[in-house]
Design an enzyme around this catalytic site. Structure first.
Site, short mmCIF file in Angstrom:
data_model
loop_
_atom_site.label_atom_id
_atom_site.label_comp_id
_atom_site.label_asym_id
_atom_site.label_seq_id
_atom_site.Cartn_x
_atom_site.Cartn_y
_atom_site.Cartn_z
N PRO A 96 -2.33 -11.95 9.44
CA PRO A 96 -1.66 -11.39 8.26
C PRO A 96 -0.32 -12.12 8.09
CG PRO A 96 -2.41 -9.67 9.76
CD PRO A 96 -2.49 -10.96 10.51
N ASP A 153 13.00 17.02 -1.67
CA ASP A 153 12.89 15.59 -2.01
C ASP A 153 11.67 15.30 -2.87
OD1 ASP A 153 15.19 14.43 -1.16
OD2 ASP A 153 14.43 13.84 0.82
N HIS A 213 -9.62 -23.65 9.12
CA HIS A 213 -8.55 -24.20 8.28
C HIS A 213 -8.01 -25.49 8.89
CE1 HIS A 213 -8.81 -19.89 7.54
NE2 HIS A 213 -8.28 -20.09 6.35
N HIS A 255 8.31 11.91 -1.43
CA HIS A 255 8.70 11.93 -0.01
C HIS A 255 7.78 12.81 0.84
CE1 HIS A 255 12.11 9.77 -1.34
NE2 HIS A 255 12.83 9.95 -0.24
N SER A 260 18.77 11.55 9.99
CA SER A 260 17.67 12.41 9.55
C SER A 260 16.53 12.44 10.57
CB SER A 260 17.08 11.92 8.22
OG SER A 260 18.08 11.90 7.24
N GLU A 307 11.52 -1.21 6.85
CA GLU A 307 10.51 -0.57 7.70
C GLU A 307 9.46 -1.56 8.22
OE1 GLU A 307 11.35 0.50 4.68
OE2 GLU A 307 12.20 2.50 4.94
N HIS A 319 -7.36 -26.64 2.84
CA HIS A 319 -6.73 -25.47 3.44
C HIS A 319 -7.72 -24.63 4.26
CE1 HIS A 319 -4.47 -21.70 3.81
NE2 HIS A 319 -5.64 -21.16 3.59
#
Ligand SMILES: Cc1ncc(C[n+]2csc(CCOP(=O)(O)OP(=O)(O)O)c2C)c(N)n1
Length: 704
Positions: free
Chosen positions: A121, A469, A31, A473, A384, A411, A262
């Site tokens: 990534p 749940d 690139h 879940h 939890s 997360e 690119h």
């Protein structure tokens, strides 16, 4: 600014441009656009701002440089080569993208000094940089600003900023006011498909401002503006984003500003045209001596600061210094193992019947008391997943001396921020959420495994056992998908004792991240004997309950976590039917795989024994141990909403069901075996031989 300085800076930048152009041309892959567009900024950043010493690449207080737009890897390789890092040569540049070369397609952590993280990534690097900047603040709070006072710079492109993870990370960085974080946005308006207007029309500057960042905007090819912005960023009280308006493939007469530059080499004719256009008359891979010298000087410019820092470090209070050195070496305090054994003994005597998430909390209470490098956190599920202990105060914008990070419901960023903290050095981060949400952080987990980082994931609510749940879940395929990641140790402890054992292994395997998978619901305490030192988890699988008199089993039950109790009750039921049964607890497939064949054979027995796996997840991965003709008791669909116990019954993960299925299977196997013999006499002969063999074995055992 004198014209000369501009010229010199442009020529210095052209060194980067042409190394990138020539390496990509040579590899016929890569690139070029991004390194050509960002070369001017990188030149001023490395030349005048970045605190680094090419001779001491692991200096703890160096500035960190993260190339989030990893496809522009040649920008980084050129900079490392030009500034004189010892482990990169011109041959490495020439070998760009070739098998076994250190200059991989995207920067790979561990391949070359100066690569602070693996990027590729898009977006991960931004969150890694946030983790590094957070680690910097936290370490500074412990050691003082004399010892820790550095910046984290990150180059990110439009692609990085389109990825959702960037928003999570930017938002948390702004909330925590990470003032030593400086993000340089390569604002070139181009991505692979063309103009970014095809897919994006948001106001990125306002987005950063809304998150509490200081925002500056410059022409990324104007050296004065670059200097000005970087100077402004030095004493900010907020994280800083510098929007750098650049031209992709700057200098290319026909491809500048176009997506054509690119992701593929410019082509011989265009390379010629760029050489002419930028007045660069050097053969491929040749850097003129005077420029080479200037670049080498840049690599040495902070050496004096490094030396001064070393003195300060050496005069650090001896206990602080010793502790930091221990942590950086990845060692445990001298009396740690002894205390851990005492803790294990205490738990063995108490024999708590509790959810393994609770056992995890107790274990963390002990561990965080002993290991100051352990840093906890969770994605808004603290109560939890039980990740906070009495030793961990929450980190906030005004006080970084705490050890607990409220990541918010982010997360993905949590995973990548933990990677950044671990890469920075000084901490072993752990973070928790429900197992089902590991999917939201999978790319970061994968990179932790690839980069061999010591981070620990606490994943609770690990099966249909979580109950009401419902199926959104209830993890089904998650254990299998995590186990599929190379170099990730996935632990699923069966009881309180195994939970400690799994944490112990997670801590001892310093070059593998670990996922510790825990129940919401209570489980039995299963151990009948106490084993010193590393216990059973070290080998990944062990016999938790063998046949009476250790005779060859008819059936081997393999199970993990909460299903080990199901296996034990199944064993009792089968015993009543006259079957000899062994139960194997298998807390970690990956560690079991590392054992020698003799150990594996001892656990798994002969080929003809019926093997049964019991796990409240999908069967994928289990047939390796139970064979094609083994029996799997588990899930093959999504779960359902209801009470945990009812769900186990509904999905037939019970001892009654298992015992019935196994008995049927044994019967049909026996029938098939009998069918092999022509008549009764044949079979009786065979039985006599078998009897003789057993008697012989007993004789031999008696002699021993
Ligand atoms: C998560 C992820 N998705 C897709 C890609 C493939 N990819 C690499 S670069 C790129 C475009 C990036 O555009 P931009 O950040 O503007 O980079 P530039 O074109 O300016 O070099 C894409 C889609 C990737 N590397 N990572």
């Amino acid at each position: 600014m004198k014209k000369n300085d501009h010229q010199l800076a442009r020529e210095m930048a052209n060194c980067i441009r042409f190394l990138a152009i020539d390496a990509i041309e040579h590899a016929n892959s890569g690139h070029p656009g991004m390194p050509m567009g960002m070369a001017d900024i990188a030149t001023i950043l490395f030349g005048e701002f970045l605190k680094f010493d090419a001779k001491n690449p692991h200096w703890l207080d160096r500035d960190r440089f993260v190339l989030s737009a990893g496809h522009g890897s040649m920008l980084l390789y050129s900079l490392l080569y030009l500034t004189g890092y010892k482990d990169i040569s011109i041959d490495d540049i020439k070998n760009f993208r070739q098998l076994h070369s250190k200059t991989a397609g995207h920067p790979e952590y561990g391949e070359l000094d100066g690569i602070e993280t693996t990027t590729g990534p898009l977006g991960q690097g931004i969150a890694n940089a946030v983790g590094m900047a957070l680690a910097e603040e936290m370490l500074a709070a412990r050691l003082g600003r004399d010892i820790i006072n550095h910046k984290t710079y990150c180059i990110a492109g439009d692609g990085c900023l389109m990825e959702g993870i960037s928003q999570e990370a930017i938002s948390l960085a702004g909330h925590l006011g990470l003032k030593n974080l400086i993000l340089l946005w390569d604002d070139n308006s181009i991505s692979i498909d063309g103009d970014i207007e095809l897919a994006s029309s948001e106001n990125i500057k306002m987005r950063f401002e809304a998150c509490g960042w200081k925002v500056l905007a410059i022409d990324g090819h104007n050296f004065d503006e670059i200097r000005y912005a970087l100077s402004e960023a030095q004493n900010s009280t907020q994280p800083v984003m510098i929007a750098c308006k650049t031209i992709i493939a700057y200098g290319s007469p026909n491809k500048a500003g176009s997506e054509k530059s690119h992701g593929s080499p410019l082509g011989a004719a265009e390379v010629e045209a760029v050489r002419k256009n930028l007045n660069w008359h050097n053969a491929p891979f040749i850097i003129p001596e005077d420029l080479e010298k200037k670049w080498h000087e840049i690599g040495k410019k902070s050496h004096k600061i490094f030396k001064e820092w070393e003195n300060k470090f050496n005069s650090l209070e001896s206990s602080k210094k010793a502790d930091l050195e221990r942590i950086l070496k990845g060692e445990f305090p001298v009396d740690f193992q002894k205390k851990l054994e005492l803790f294990k003994q205490k738990i063995f005597l108490e024999k708590p019947k509790q959810a393994t998430r609770k056992s995890s909390q107790n274990t963390l209470e002990f561990l965080t008391g002993e290991l100051p490098e352990l840093i906890g956190g969770s994605a808004d599920l603290t109560e939890s997943v039980l990740t906070k202990t009495s030793h961990l105060k929450s980190v906030n914008k005004k006080d970084f001396s705490g050890r607990y990070i409220h990541y918010g419901i982010r997360e993905h960023a949590m995973g990548a921020i933990m990677n950044g903290m671990s890469l920075h050095g000084g901490f072993i981060p752990y973070g928790g959420t429900f197992l089902v949400f590991c999917d939201y952080m999978k790319p970061a987990i994968r990179l932790a495994a690839l980069m061999k980082q010591h981070v620990i994931y606490i994943f609770t609510h690990d099966s249909i056992g979580l109950g009401e749940d419902g199926p959104t879940h209830q993890p089904i395929e998650h254990l299998a998908s995590l186990r599929a990641i190379p170099n990730l140790n996935v632990f699923r402890p069966a009881d309180a004792q195994e939970t400690i054992g799994c944490f112990e292994q997670a801590l001892k395997h310093k070059t593998s991240p670990a996922a510790i998978i825990l129940t919401r619901q209570n489980v039995e305490f299963l151990r009948s004997e106490y084993v010193k030192d590393e216990g059973f988890c070290k080998r990944g699988a062990y016999i938790i309950s063998d046949t009476a008199l250790d005779i060859e089993p008819d059936v081997i039950l393999l199970a993990t976590g909460s299903e080990v109790s199901v296996a034990k009750v199944t064993k009792d039921k089968l015993h009543e039917k006259g079957l000899a049964v062994r139960v194997v607890s298998m807390p970690c497939f990956a560690l079991f795989e590392q054992q020698d064949q003799a150990y594996k054979n001892k656990i798994l027995g002969g080929r003809n024994i019926l093997k049964v796996a019991i796990e409240a997840g999908i069967s994928q991965g289990w047939h390796r141990y139970i064979g094609d003709d083994g029996l799997f008791i588990g899930m093959n669909s999504f779960g359902a909403s209801g009470k945990g116990e009812d769900l186990y019954k509904y999905f037939n993960i019970t001892a009654d069901y298992a015992a019935q299925k196994i008995a049927e299977q044994v019967k049909s196997r026996r029938k098939a075996a009998i069918a092999k013999y022509k008549d009764k006499d044949d079979m009786l002969d065979e039985l006599d031989k078998y009897k003789e063999k057993i008697l012989q074995e007993i004789d031999e055992d008696d002699k021993e």
